[in-house]
Design a protein around this motif. Structure first.
Motif, PDB file in Angstrom:
ATOM      1  N   PHE A   1      88.343  -8.367  35.865  1.00 50.91           N
ATOM      2  CA  PHE A   1      86.901  -8.382  36.113  1.00 50.91           C
ATOM      3  C   PHE A   1      86.286  -9.630  35.461  1.00 50.91           C
ATOM      4  O   PHE A   1      86.692 -10.024  34.368  1.00 50.91           O
ATOM      5  CB  PHE A   1      86.246  -7.121  35.556  1.00 50.91           C
ATOM      6  N   ASN A   2      85.316 -10.214  36.136  1.00 56.17           N
ATOM      7  CA  ASN A   2      84.733 -11.465  35.659  1.00 56.17           C
ATOM      8  C   ASN A   2      83.781 -11.292  34.486  1.00 56.17           C
ATOM      9  O   ASN A   2      83.519 -12.233  33.742  1.00 56.17           O
ATOM     10  CB  ASN A   2      83.995 -12.182  36.801  1.00 56.17           C
ATOM     11  N   SER A   3      83.229 -10.082  34.323  1.00 54.42           N
ATOM     12  CA  SER A   3      82.307  -9.850  33.205  1.00 54.42           C
ATOM     13  C   SER A   3      82.385  -8.395  32.768  1.00 54.42           C
ATOM     14  O   SER A   3      82.601  -7.497  33.602  1.00 54.42           O
ATOM     15  CB  SER A   3      80.882 -10.194  33.606  1.00 54.42           C
ATOM     16  N   PRO A   4      82.183  -8.135  31.463  1.00 59.92           N
ATOM     17  CA  PRO A   4      82.166  -6.751  30.963  1.00 59.92           C
ATOM     18  C   PRO A   4      81.064  -5.913  31.599  1.00 59.92           C
ATOM     19  O   PRO A   4      81.247  -4.711  31.822  1.00 59.92           O
ATOM     20  CB  PRO A   4      81.942  -6.926  29.450  1.00 59.92           C
ATOM     21  N   ALA A   5      79.917  -6.548  31.902  1.00 60.55           N
ATOM     22  CA  ALA A   5      78.797  -5.805  32.494  1.00 60.55           C
ATOM     23  C   ALA A   5      79.163  -5.293  33.889  1.00 60.55           C
ATOM     24  O   ALA A   5      78.892  -4.127  34.230  1.00 60.55           O
ATOM     25  CB  ALA A   5      77.558  -6.697  32.566  1.00 60.55           C
ATOM     26  N   TYR A   6      79.784  -6.162  34.691  1.00 60.25           N
ATOM     27  CA  TYR A   6      80.187  -5.743  36.040  1.00 60.25           C
ATOM     28  C   TYR A   6      81.283  -4.682  35.955  1.00 60.25           C
ATOM     29  O   TYR A   6      81.294  -3.717  36.728  1.00 60.25           O
ATOM     30  CB  TYR A   6      80.665  -6.950  36.835  1.00 60.25           C
ATOM     31  N   PHE A   7      82.188  -4.851  35.008  1.00 67.62           N
ATOM     32  CA  PHE A   7      83.245  -3.858  34.800  1.00 67.62           C
ATOM     33  C   PHE A   7      82.643  -2.491  34.470  1.00 67.62           C
ATOM     34  O   PHE A   7      83.033  -1.475  35.047  1.00 67.62           O
ATOM     35  CB  PHE A   7      84.183  -4.310  33.676  1.00 67.62           C
ATOM     36  N   SER A   8      81.679  -2.475  33.562  1.00 65.71           N
ATOM     37  CA  SER A   8      81.051  -1.205  33.171  1.00 65.71           C
ATOM     38  C   SER A   8      80.342  -0.544  34.349  1.00 65.71           C
ATOM     39  O   SER A   8      80.389   0.681  34.507  1.00 65.71           O
ATOM     40  CB  SER A   8      80.055  -1.433  32.029  1.00 65.71           C
ATOM     41  N   LYS A   9      79.698  -1.363  35.192  1.00 62.25           N
ATOM     42  CA  LYS A   9      79.020  -0.826  36.372  1.00 62.25           C
ATOM     43  C   LYS A   9      80.026  -0.192  37.332  1.00 62.25           C
ATOM     44  O   LYS A   9      79.819   0.914  37.842  1.00 62.25           O
ATOM     45  CB  LYS A   9      78.252  -1.934  37.088  1.00 62.25           C
ATOM     46  N   CYS A  10      81.126  -0.890  37.595  1.00 61.13           N
ATOM     47  CA  CYS A  10      82.158  -0.368  38.502  1.00 61.13           C
ATOM     48  C   CYS A  10      82.799   0.894  37.926  1.00 61.13           C
ATOM     49  O   CYS A  10      83.075   1.858  38.658  1.00 61.13           O
ATOM     50  CB  CYS A  10      83.225  -1.431  38.743  1.00 61.13           C
ATOM     51  N   PHE A  11      83.041   0.888  36.625  1.00 58.97           N
ATOM     52  CA  PHE A  11      83.634   2.055  35.957  1.00 58.97           C
ATOM     53  C   PHE A  11      82.714   3.266  36.083  1.00 58.97           C
ATOM     54  O   PHE A  11      83.162   4.381  36.382  1.00 58.97           O
ATOM     55  CB  PHE A  11      83.878   1.713  34.478  1.00 58.97           C
ATOM     56  N   LEU A  12      81.404   3.043  35.892  1.00 59.64           N
ATOM     57  CA  LEU A  12      80.420   4.122  36.017  1.00 59.64           C
ATOM     58  C   LEU A  12      80.365   4.644  37.451  1.00 59.64           C
ATOM     59  O   LEU A  12      80.324   5.863  37.683  1.00 59.64           O
ATOM     60  CB  LEU A  12      79.046   3.612  35.592  1.00 59.64           C
ATOM     61  N   ASP A  13      80.395   3.744  38.427  1.00 64.50           N
ATOM     62  CA  ASP A  13      80.371   4.146  39.837  1.00 64.50           C
ATOM     63  C   ASP A  13      81.590   4.995  40.192  1.00 64.50           C
ATOM     64  O   ASP A  13      81.487   5.964  40.946  1.00 64.50           O
ATOM     65  CB  ASP A  13      80.322   2.914  40.739  1.00 64.50           C
ATOM     66  N   LYS A  14      82.734   4.620  39.645  1.00 64.85           N
ATOM     67  CA  LYS A  14      83.982   5.302  39.976  1.00 64.85           C
ATOM     68  C   LYS A  14      84.139   6.631  39.225  1.00 64.85           C
ATOM     69  O   LYS A  14      84.471   7.661  39.806  1.00 64.85           O
ATOM     70  CB  LYS A  14      85.161   4.374  39.661  1.00 64.85           C
ATOM     71  N   TYR A  15      83.909   6.602  37.920  1.00 59.12           N
ATOM     72  CA  TYR A  15      84.221   7.755  37.079  1.00 59.12           C
ATOM     73  C   TYR A  15      82.991   8.514  36.571  1.00 59.12           C
ATOM     74  O   TYR A  15      83.138   9.511  35.860  1.00 59.12           O
ATOM     75  CB  TYR A  15      85.073   7.296  35.882  1.00 59.12           C
ATOM     76  N   HIS A  16      81.795   8.024  36.918  1.00 58.05           N
ATOM     77  CA  HIS A  16      80.541   8.689  36.536  1.00 58.05           C
ATOM     78  C   HIS A  16      80.371   8.782  35.020  1.00 58.05           C
ATOM     79  O   HIS A  16      79.772   9.743  34.507  1.00 58.05           O
ATOM     80  CB  HIS A  16      80.451  10.087  37.164  1.00 58.05           C
ATOM     81  N   ILE A  17      80.891   7.808  34.327  1.00 57.22           N
ATOM     82  CA  ILE A  17      80.734   7.724  32.882  1.00 57.22           C
ATOM     83  C   ILE A  17      80.934   6.268  32.477  1.00 57.22           C
ATOM     84  O   ILE A  17      81.756   5.562  33.073  1.00 57.22           O
ATOM     85  CB  ILE A  17      81.752   8.641  32.151  1.00 57.22           C
ATOM     86  N   LEU A  18      80.157   5.784  31.513  1.00 58.52           N
ATOM     87  CA  LEU A  18      80.330   4.413  31.039  1.00 58.52           C
ATOM     88  C   LEU A  18      81.589   4.311  30.187  1.00 58.52           C
ATOM     89  O   LEU A  18      81.970   5.291  29.519  1.00 58.52           O
ATOM     90  CB  LEU A  18      79.114   3.985  30.211  1.00 58.52           C
ATOM     91  N   PRO A  19      82.232   3.159  30.168  1.00 52.85           N
ATOM     92  CA  PRO A  19      83.425   2.994  29.324  1.00 52.85           C
ATOM     93  C   PRO A  19      83.149   3.321  27.861  1.00 52.85           C
ATOM     94  O   PRO A  19      83.976   3.962  27.200  1.00 52.85           O
ATOM     95  CB  PRO A  19      83.782   1.516  29.500  1.00 52.85           C
TER      96      PRO A  19
END
Length: 368
Positions: A341-359
């Protein structure tokens, strides 16, 4: 001293009796090479034999075979005796073959392997609830394995690897586990727990480094990647029909993977697992590398996974990130970059979308 398992290809006309004679010839001179023959498996139908031998090194094993009968193995791998027993049921000659002039063992090493995966809890649950579910599920599947003659090779809270001698036992066992699963799933949130089952088959020694590695890898990938919850290979399907007088599996509840799809899955995952972590790795790059147009890749991937190439790659990276977070393999920023992932912020957004919880929340609830 190391233990080795070797593969011999039996020429036309060679029988189980011939293989038993070769084994006896090994035993007569094994002391000269500091070896100890433990047992062997012979499969007249598939024209293969596998010897389990304790030896100082591979060369000593080859020299033993060369001097005893001249049949040098095609492939040799080092193995753990306990793992061999888990897969194949024994590491010595069967009792019925002992104390006879010639131990004729026509016992194939071919096995049917079941991979079971249940999704991790990602929602907030009390620890005792997770433990209760795990225990109930383990008790349930263990009874099924015992009933259908399955040997557990490996297990943890979320995964099982089980070895069967027959396809029929494996398929019936899987269907029973599927049926019983709803009765051990927490009633308050059944969506948090899913069950995937894949059945593959093969022999213990191939061109891979580890025992049954080819069949295990395919089965694991089928469990992880294929959109249906119960998948079997084309070989398993053919063997099921052969064992059951051409009766077929229920195609409504079981996906039979075509040989061409198995090949594509292997090609795809071999490539992705080598390149997935690079941030510049995109769909156009791997479609060209695999020799498909973007539209072909999109069609084949959706057929197998239900996902577009871009979404498949993103979900693959997120799954890797989840594993790294669980293992506490770095902080969130480090894991974000490590998984492409290019940025931690984008990673956190994708993680939340997928797993419904922030890293960060996942770490607080599940790791800390």
């Amino acid at each position: 001293m190391p233990i080795y398992l070797d593969l011999h290809e039996m020429p036309d006309g060679v029988t189980a009796e011939h293989v038993a004679e070769m084994h006896q010839a090994d035993l007569k001179i094994e002391h000269k090479f500091n070896c100890r023959g433990l047992t062997y498996w012979c499969d007249e139908k598939r024209q293969t034999a596998f010897c389990l031998i304790e030896a100082p090194n591979k060369k000593a094993l080859k020299d033993l075979h060369t001097h005893a009968h001249g049949d040098v193995p095609k492939r040799i791998i080092e193995v753990d005796g306990n793992i061999v027993e888990s897969f194949l049921g024994r590491i010595e000659d069967p009792e019925k073959s002992q104390n006879t002039a010639l131990n004729i063992i026509n016992d194939p090493a071919f096995r049917v392997l079941m991979v079971i995966e249940t999704s991790n809890f990602l929602d907030r649950l009390e620890a005792n609830q997770f433990t209760i579910f795990t225990q109930k599920f383990h008790n349930s599947v263990s009874k099924c394995f015992h009933k259908f003659n399955g040997n557990i090779v490996k297990k943890n809270n979320n995964n099982y690897l089980v070895s069967f001698k027959t396809v029929t036992d494996a398929v019936l066992c899987a269907q029973k586990i599927q049926y019983q699963f709803k009765y051990v799933t927490p009633k308050f949130d059944p969506s948090s727990r899913k069950l995937n089952i894949a059945i593959s088959s093969g022999v213990p020694v191939t061109d891979k480094e580890n025992i049954f590695e080819e069949a295990i890898t395919l089965g694991t990938r089928m469990c992880d990647i294929i959109k249906e919850t119960f998948v079997i290979t084309s070989e398993v399907n053919a063997l099921y029909e052969s064992e059951n007088r051409n009766a077929t599996v229920d195609k409504e509840s079981v996906r039979v993977l075509k040989a061409t799809d198995e090949k594509f899955l292997t090609q795809l995952m071999d490539f992705i697992e080598d390149k997935w972590h690079k941030s510049d790795f995109d769909v156009s790059f791997f479609s060209k590398a695999l020799g498909y147009s973007k539209s072909q890749l999109n069609r084949k991937l959706k057929n197998l996974t239900g996902l577009s190439p871009n979404n498949f790659l993103k979900e693959f990276r997120l799954q890797k990130a989840l594993q790294l977070l669980y293992k506490q393999h770095g902080n969130i920023s480090e894991i974000a970059f490590e998984t492409g992932f290019n940025s931690p912020a984008y990673f956190s957004k994708c993680f939340l979308d997928k797993y419904h919880i922030l890293p960060s929340k996942y770490i607080q609830q599940h790791i800390s």
